[in-house]
Scaffold this motif. Structure first.
Motif, PDB file in Angstrom:
ATOM      1  N   TRP A   1      43.980  46.271  26.552  1.00 14.53           N
ATOM      2  CA  TRP A   1      43.010  47.087  27.287  1.00 14.53           C
ATOM      3  C   TRP A   1      42.556  48.277  26.434  1.00 14.53           C
TER       4      TRP A   1
ATOM      5  N   TYR B   1      38.686  37.780  42.704  1.00 18.60           N
ATOM      6  CA  TYR B   1      38.163  38.647  41.664  1.00 18.60           C
ATOM      7  C   TYR B   1      37.480  39.865  42.282  1.00 18.60           C
TER       8      TYR B   1
ATOM      9  N   THR C   1      36.103  43.703  35.183  1.00 19.21           N
ATOM     10  CA  THR C   1      36.422  42.550  36.011  1.00 19.21           C
ATOM     11  C   THR C   1      37.934  42.473  36.181  1.00 19.21           C
ATOM     12  N   LEU C   2      38.370  42.368  37.436  1.00 18.31           N
ATOM     13  CA  LEU C   2      39.785  42.291  37.777  1.00 18.31           C
ATOM     14  C   LEU C   2      40.070  40.953  38.454  1.00 18.31           C
ATOM     15  N   LYS C   3      41.270  40.424  38.230  1.00 20.19           N
ATOM     16  CA  LYS C   3      41.706  39.193  38.903  1.00 20.19           C
ATOM     17  C   LYS C   3      43.061  39.454  39.524  1.00 20.19           C
ATOM     18  N   GLU C   4      43.208  39.027  40.776  1.00 18.68           N
ATOM     19  CA  GLU C   4      44.485  39.176  41.450  1.00 18.68           C
ATOM     20  C   GLU C   4      45.396  38.028  41.040  1.00 18.68           C
TER      21      GLU C   4
ATOM     22  N   TRP D   1      46.828  43.265  40.367  1.00 17.53           N
ATOM     23  CA  TRP D   1      45.496  43.097  39.808  1.00 17.53           C
ATOM     24  C   TRP D   1      45.568  43.266  38.307  1.00 17.53           C
ATOM     25  N   GLU D   2      44.882  42.370  37.586  1.00 13.77           N
ATOM     26  CA  GLU D   2      44.865  42.416  36.130  1.00 13.77           C
ATOM     27  C   GLU D   2      43.432  42.545  35.640  1.00 13.77           C
ATOM     28  N   VAL D   3      43.213  43.394  34.647  1.00 11.68           N
ATOM     29  CA  VAL D   3      41.899  43.494  34.020  1.00 11.68           C
ATOM     30  C   VAL D   3      41.700  42.281  33.141  1.00 11.68           C
TER      31      VAL D   3
END
Length: 78
Positions: A6, A42, A62-65, A70-72
């Protein structure tokens, strides 16, 4: 994306635009799908941002669960 990934992604994307002078949320969108990515949960965050060298920019995160967190998975400056 790890913390180091990141930091590198943000640093690389911001090299030419300089430091953030101001930022305000433009839009937050939730979606069960994004083209070319697996189904999931997302969130796309869009910010109106002013940088030292770019007075009108849109930052997109953009994040994904996954795994109860939650992950970038993406960061872009338009």
């Amino acid at each position: 994306m790890t913390k180091d990934d990141w930091v590198n992604a943000v640093g690389n994307a911001r090299n030419s635009v300089g430091e953030v002078q101001s930022r305000s949320i433009h839009q937050s969108t939730e979606s069960p799908s994004i083209p070319n990515l697996p189904e999931g949960q997302y969130t796309i965050l869009r910010y109106n941002t002013v940088f030292d060298n770019k007075s009108e920019a849109m930052e997109v995160i953009t994040l994904k669960e996954g795994n109860s967190k939650w992950e970038v998975i993406g960061y872009y400056i338009h």
